[in-house]
Design a protein around this motif. Structure first.
Motif, PDB file in Angstrom:
ATOM      1  N   ASN A  32      -6.999  16.139   3.949  1.00  0.00           N
ATOM      2  CA  ASN A  32      -7.269  15.500   5.077  1.00  0.00           C
ATOM      3  C   ASN A  32      -6.679  14.248   5.469  1.00  0.00           C
ATOM      4  O   ASN A  32      -7.208  13.256   5.952  1.00  0.00           O
ATOM      5  N   PHE A  33      -5.505  14.100   4.752  1.00  0.00           N
ATOM      6  CA  PHE A  33      -4.910  12.659   4.856  1.00  0.00           C
ATOM      7  C   PHE A  33      -4.622  12.302   6.338  1.00  0.00           C
ATOM      8  O   PHE A  33      -4.748  11.070   6.854  1.00  0.00           O
ATOM      9  N   ALA A  34      -4.201  13.227   6.938  1.00  0.00           N
ATOM     10  CA  ALA A  34      -3.862  13.076   8.615  1.00  0.00           C
ATOM     11  C   ALA A  34      -5.038  12.516   9.486  1.00  0.00           C
ATOM     12  O   ALA A  34      -4.858  12.129  10.404  1.00  0.00           O
ATOM     13  N   SER A  35      -6.065  12.840   9.128  1.00  0.00           N
ATOM     14  CA  SER A  35      -7.273  12.709   9.886  1.00  0.00           C
ATOM     15  C   SER A  35      -7.385  11.283  10.217  1.00  0.00           C
ATOM     16  O   SER A  35      -8.306  11.139  11.106  1.00  0.00           O
ATOM     17  N   ARG A  36      -7.124  10.340   9.399  1.00  0.00           N
ATOM     18  CA  ARG A  36      -7.242   8.816   9.628  1.00  0.00           C
ATOM     19  C   ARG A  36      -6.217   8.310  10.692  1.00  0.00           C
ATOM     20  O   ARG A  36      -6.358   7.193  11.022  1.00  0.00           O
ATOM     21  N   TRP A  37      -5.350   9.264  11.218  1.00  0.00           N
ATOM     22  CA  TRP A  37      -4.353   8.634  12.212  1.00  0.00           C
ATOM     23  C   TRP A  37      -5.166   8.638  13.730  1.00  0.00           C
ATOM     24  O   TRP A  37      -5.904   9.511  13.629  1.00  0.00           O
TER      25      TRP A  37
END
Length: 292
Positions: A32-37
């Motif tokens: 879920n790395f990109a969910s913080r964008w």
């Protein structure tokens, strides 16, 4: 093949990443790395279709390149919106290779943040790769030998990774960055390719928003299990010996192969395939004799 899982984390500090993965050149999956964008909700096929739908894009399929043509020649062209409709409506092996955001859709540049992990990314080349539910990419390693973060969106994706030490067991084709064309990495034929049984690597399943750190020169096989696309953020080699090796790959090895392919066509491709099989058979014999 002898496959194991990569380490999986939900978050990681720069210090931990540098010490345990970057310096050791060890793959890592960040869930879920990109969910913080802030603009994470824009990373989907519908948004790409809206913003780039009328662009004509070159398409590739699962078949090896025609020996009579350039190895990077596309099989057809299609408008982006038609391509996305195609892969979402039916099984397809069509894929888009190396779609450079800076050139084709610069608006996306403000919709993501480079990972703060101590990697010096080459910001000229954030690239997208798309694939239908039957698309795969031949086992290969990248000619620039750079480390990269591979961030996936939409459908699931399966990736196999191997370091360069495994090359003798993967049937590496000489003067190339890929393996023998007819190795099936989804259903390996160990009778036809017995050395492959001893290749040690990693198997990874990626989902929407996951990020995978792939060290430079790692072999990778990508299989789209569902329609989707991925963003690759690259870093150029910064060690003198690796940089020199990259220059050899890009300017000597690649163009030597292109020249030989242009002159000898199918004969050159066939010769390389046989050469690869012979070298891996010899490696297997030494491996079994040593009892390792």
């Amino acid at each position: 093949m002898i496959l194991e899982n990569v380490d999986i984390v939900n978050d990681i500090s720069k210090e931990d990443f540098q010490k345990n993965y970057f310096k050791k050149q060890k793959p890592l999956l960040i869930k879920n790395f990109a969910s913080r964008w802030d603009a994470f909700d824009k990373w989907n096929l519908a948004y790409i279709k809206e913003k780039a739908g009328d662009q004509e894009v070159p398409l590739y399929d699962n078949k090896p390149a025609d020996a009579a043509k350039s190895s990077d020649a596309p099989v057809t062209h299609m408008k982006m919106k038609e391509y996305i409709d195609t892969i979402k409506s039916k099984p397809s092996d069509l894929r888009i290779f190396f779609y450079i955001i800076t050139d084709r859709l610069p608006e996306l540049l403000k919709n993501f943040t480079y990972p703060d992990l101590g990697i010096k990314f080459f910001k000229r080349l954030p690239t997208l790769f798309f694939g239908g539910s039957e698309a795969h990419v031949l086992m290969h390693y990248d000619v620039d030998l750079g480390d990269f973060m591979h961030i996936h969106f939409e459908g699931k994706k399966r990736i196999l990774l191997f370091d360069q030490k495994q090359s003798p067991f993967l049937y590496k084709v000489p003067l190339s960055v890929h393996t023998i064309y007819d190795v099936d990495y989804e259903n390996p034929d160990y009778e036809k390719f017995p050395a492959l049984k001893y290749a040690k690597g990693y198997e990874i399943f990626m989902e929407h928003g996951d990020a995978l750190f792939i060290p430079g020169a790692f072999w990778h096989f990508n299989r789209y299990l569902e329609p989707g696309f991925s963003l690759s953020l690259r870093a150029l080699p910064n060690k003198p010996n690796v940089f020199a090796n990259m220059m050899y790959h890009v300017f000597i090895m690649r163009y030597t192969d292109k020249l030989m392919r242009k002159i000898f066509k199918a004969k050159w491709v066939s010769y390389k395939q046989k050469w690869a099989y012979k070298k891996s058979s010899e490696a297997l014999g030494k491996h079994l004799k040593a009892g390792k």
